[in-house]
Design a protein around this motif. Structure first.
Motif, PDB file in Angstrom:
ATOM      1  N   ARG A 177      32.638  18.754  32.597  1.00 45.56           N
ATOM      2  CA  ARG A 177      31.801  19.719  32.023  1.00 45.56           C
ATOM      3  C   ARG A 177      30.525  19.401  32.708  1.00 45.56           C
ATOM      4  NH1 ARG A 177      34.837  17.583  27.823  1.00 45.56           N
ATOM      5  NH2 ARG A 177      33.099  16.387  27.278  1.00 45.56           N
ATOM      6  N   VAL A 178      29.636  20.760  32.906  1.00 41.07           N
ATOM      7  CA  VAL A 178      28.487  20.865  33.258  1.00 41.07           C
ATOM      8  C   VAL A 178      27.451  21.302  32.208  1.00 41.07           C
ATOM      9  CG1 VAL A 178      26.568  21.402  35.267  1.00 41.07           C
ATOM     10  CG2 VAL A 178      28.921  20.450  35.904  1.00 41.07           C
ATOM     11  N   PRO A 179      26.712  20.750  31.531  1.00 43.47           N
ATOM     12  CA  PRO A 179      25.799  21.503  30.666  1.00 43.47           C
ATOM     13  C   PRO A 179      24.859  22.520  31.335  1.00 43.47           C
ATOM     14  CG  PRO A 179      24.934  19.238  30.794  1.00 43.47           C
ATOM     15  CD  PRO A 179      26.256  19.507  31.745  1.00 43.47           C
ATOM     16  N   VAL A 180      24.530  23.636  31.106  1.00 48.41           N
ATOM     17  CA  VAL A 180      23.751  24.454  31.632  1.00 48.41           C
ATOM     18  C   VAL A 180      23.012  25.340  30.222  1.00 48.41           C
ATOM     19  CG1 VAL A 180      24.729  25.179  33.581  1.00 48.41           C
ATOM     20  CG2 VAL A 180      25.401  26.598  31.655  1.00 48.41           C
ATOM     21  N   THR A 181      22.047  26.007  30.437  1.00 46.40           N
ATOM     22  CA  THR A 181      21.390  26.563  29.271  1.00 46.40           C
ATOM     23  C   THR A 181      22.314  27.213  28.312  1.00 46.40           C
ATOM     24  OG1 THR A 181      19.144  26.675  30.707  1.00 46.40           O
ATOM     25  CG2 THR A 181      19.350  28.077  28.600  1.00 46.40           C
ATOM     26  N   LEU A 207      23.031  27.800  40.213  1.00 47.06           N
ATOM     27  CA  LEU A 207      24.140  28.694  40.474  1.00 47.06           C
ATOM     28  C   LEU A 207      24.349  29.609  39.244  1.00 47.06           C
ATOM     29  CD1 LEU A 207      25.906  30.016  42.418  1.00 47.06           C
ATOM     30  CD2 LEU A 207      27.665  28.298  41.819  1.00 47.06           C
ATOM     31  N   ALA A 208      24.693  29.090  38.178  1.00 47.62           N
ATOM     32  CA  ALA A 208      24.839  29.628  37.001  1.00 47.62           C
ATOM     33  C   ALA A 208      23.814  30.650  36.504  1.00 47.62           C
ATOM     34  CB  ALA A 208      25.269  28.902  35.920  1.00 47.62           C
ATOM     35  N   ALA A 209      22.703  30.192  36.571  1.00 50.21           N
ATOM     36  CA  ALA A 209      21.225  30.881  36.309  1.00 50.21           C
ATOM     37  C   ALA A 209      21.148  32.216  37.191  1.00 50.21           C
ATOM     38  CB  ALA A 209      20.140  30.063  36.439  1.00 50.21           C
ATOM     39  N   THR A 210      21.570  32.075  38.395  1.00 50.68           N
ATOM     40  CA  THR A 210      21.312  32.983  39.165  1.00 50.68           C
ATOM     41  C   THR A 210      22.292  34.007  38.918  1.00 50.68           C
ATOM     42  OG1 THR A 210      20.322  31.549  41.102  1.00 50.68           O
ATOM     43  CG2 THR A 210      21.295  33.516  41.940  1.00 50.68           C
ATOM     44  N   LEU A 211      23.646  33.777  38.775  1.00 44.76           N
ATOM     45  CA  LEU A 211      24.750  34.719  38.690  1.00 44.76           C
ATOM     46  C   LEU A 211      24.722  35.295  37.246  1.00 44.76           C
ATOM     47  CD1 LEU A 211      27.622  32.666  40.264  1.00 44.76           C
ATOM     48  CD2 LEU A 211      26.563  34.770  41.192  1.00 44.76           C
ATOM     49  N   ALA A 212      23.938  34.568  36.335  1.00 45.52           N
ATOM     50  CA  ALA A 212      24.147  35.035  34.772  1.00 45.52           C
ATOM     51  C   ALA A 212      23.777  36.777  34.733  1.00 45.52           C
ATOM     52  CB  ALA A 212      23.251  34.168  34.083  1.00 45.52           C
ATOM     53  N   PRO A 213      22.600  36.963  35.170  1.00 49.81           N
ATOM     54  CA  PRO A 213      22.169  38.551  35.102  1.00 49.81           C
ATOM     55  C   PRO A 213      23.177  39.685  35.205  1.00 49.81           C
ATOM     56  CG  PRO A 213      20.203  37.215  35.786  1.00 49.81           C
ATOM     57  CD  PRO A 213      21.584  36.462  36.123  1.00 49.81           C
ATOM     58  N   SER A 214      23.876  39.256  36.413  1.00 48.85           N
ATOM     59  CA  SER A 214      24.814  40.363  37.006  1.00 48.85           C
ATOM     60  C   SER A 214      26.369  40.144  36.617  1.00 48.85           C
ATOM     61  CB  SER A 214      24.784  40.588  38.592  1.00 48.85           C
ATOM     62  OG  SER A 214      24.854  39.307  39.096  1.00 48.85           O
ATOM     63  N   TRP A 215      26.954  38.641  36.315  1.00 46.37           N
ATOM     64  CA  TRP A 215      28.135  38.407  36.281  1.00 46.37           C
ATOM     65  C   TRP A 215      28.240  37.654  34.997  1.00 46.37           C
ATOM     66  CZ3 TRP A 215      32.165  38.319  39.446  1.00 46.37           C
ATOM     67  CH2 TRP A 215      31.954  38.656  40.779  1.00 46.37           C
ATOM     68  N   GLY A 216      27.318  37.855  34.202  1.00 48.65           N
ATOM     69  CA  GLY A 216      27.439  37.043  32.762  1.00 48.65           C
ATOM     70  C   GLY A 216      27.517  35.410  32.570  1.00 48.65           C
ATOM     71  N   GLU A 217      27.678  34.958  31.635  1.00 49.23           N
ATOM     72  CA  GLU A 217      27.924  33.424  31.345  1.00 49.23           C
ATOM     73  C   GLU A 217      29.005  32.910  32.201  1.00 49.23           C
ATOM     74  OE1 GLU A 217      28.996  31.375  27.377  1.00 49.23           O
ATOM     75  OE2 GLU A 217      26.633  32.068  27.335  1.00 49.23           O
ATOM     76  N   ILE A 218      28.633  32.137  32.959  1.00 44.52           N
ATOM     77  CA  ILE A 218      29.605  31.301  33.832  1.00 44.52           C
ATOM     78  C   ILE A 218      30.303  30.384  32.962  1.00 44.52           C
ATOM     79  CG2 ILE A 218      30.171  29.992  35.878  1.00 44.52           C
ATOM     80  CD1 ILE A 218      29.246  32.990  36.174  1.00 44.52           C
ATOM     81  N   LEU A 219      31.749  30.381  32.805  1.00 47.00           N
ATOM     82  CA  LEU A 219      32.557  29.488  31.884  1.00 47.00           C
ATOM     83  C   LEU A 219      33.187  28.445  32.681  1.00 47.00           C
ATOM     84  CD1 LEU A 219      34.101  31.951  29.299  1.00 47.00           C
ATOM     85  CD2 LEU A 219      31.800  30.829  29.054  1.00 47.00           C
ATOM     86  N   ARG A 220      33.762  28.852  33.817  1.00 44.22           N
ATOM     87  CA  ARG A 220      34.485  27.958  34.526  1.00 44.22           C
ATOM     88  C   ARG A 220      34.431  27.744  36.062  1.00 44.22           C
ATOM     89  NH1 ARG A 220      38.458  24.814  34.000  1.00 44.22           N
ATOM     90  NH2 ARG A 220      40.388  24.393  35.287  1.00 44.22           N
ATOM     91  N   VAL A 221      34.516  26.873  36.555  1.00 37.91           N
ATOM     92  CA  VAL A 221      34.421  26.737  38.308  1.00 37.91           C
ATOM     93  C   VAL A 221      35.307  25.968  38.697  1.00 37.91           C
ATOM     94  CG1 VAL A 221      32.758  25.995  39.920  1.00 37.91           C
ATOM     95  CG2 VAL A 221      31.757  27.367  38.015  1.00 37.91           C
TER      96      VAL A 221
END
Length: 158
Positions: free
Chosen positions: A78-82, A51-65
């Motif tokens: 905490r969930v590690p992502v790239t 989900l974070a990878a898909t959103l990153a290009p248009s929404w920026g780095e996802i910090l909190r959910v």
């Protein structure tokens, strides 16, 4: 009771498939929701990185959910992502059980309908379209009920 966990164990290195996500088109004012997310499981450690990878290009780095614990048997803090970590929190009373709220570094907030993983494809497709309608005024729970999909209350008998 809500279970929480800290990421610790190594996961298999096979890539996860891309997130099944629909968003209100860029430049269009969203209705009540900004879109819909159809995860493949109820495992946030597995589902949040795509989900974070898909959103990153248009929404920026996802910090909190934030999630409602009704959907997720285990909520990692905490969930590690790239390249960073997503902090996960929950609100049992204040947040629709059928919704996830995504906050980015930009800062931006995105309210998404969570389509239960077991939902059949035609119903999920309808929900993904309905959640992105700029004129939508229904909550996530109301959309699921309109589609005949089980809501958290129906799944738990409440």
């Amino acid at each position: 009771m809500t279970a929480t966990s800290e990421p610790g164990g190594a996961r298999a290195s096979h890539p996860e498939p891309p997130a099944r996500l629909s968003l209100v088109p860029e430049g269009v004012a969203p209705g009540r929701l900004g879109g819909a997310w159809w995860p493949r499981s109820r495992d946030l450690l597995r589902e949040l990185p795509p989900l974070a990878a898909t959103l990153a290009p248009s929404w920026g780095e996802i910090l909190r959910v934030t999630v409602n614990p009704a959907h997720w048997p285990v909520i990692p803090r905490r969930v590690p992502v790239t390249g960073h970590v997503i902090h996960v929190g929950w609100f049992e009373q204040e947040q629709d059980a059928e919704e996830v709220v995504v906050c980015s570094f930009v800062p931006r907030r995105l309210d998404l309908l969570v389509i239960p993983p077991e939902t059949e494809a035609p119903t999920a497709e309808w929900l993904m379209t309905a959640a992105c309608e700029p004129a939508n005024t229904r909550t996530a729970t109301e959309l699921l009920a309109a589609a005949g999909a089980p809501t958290e209350g129906a799944r738990t008998g409440g």
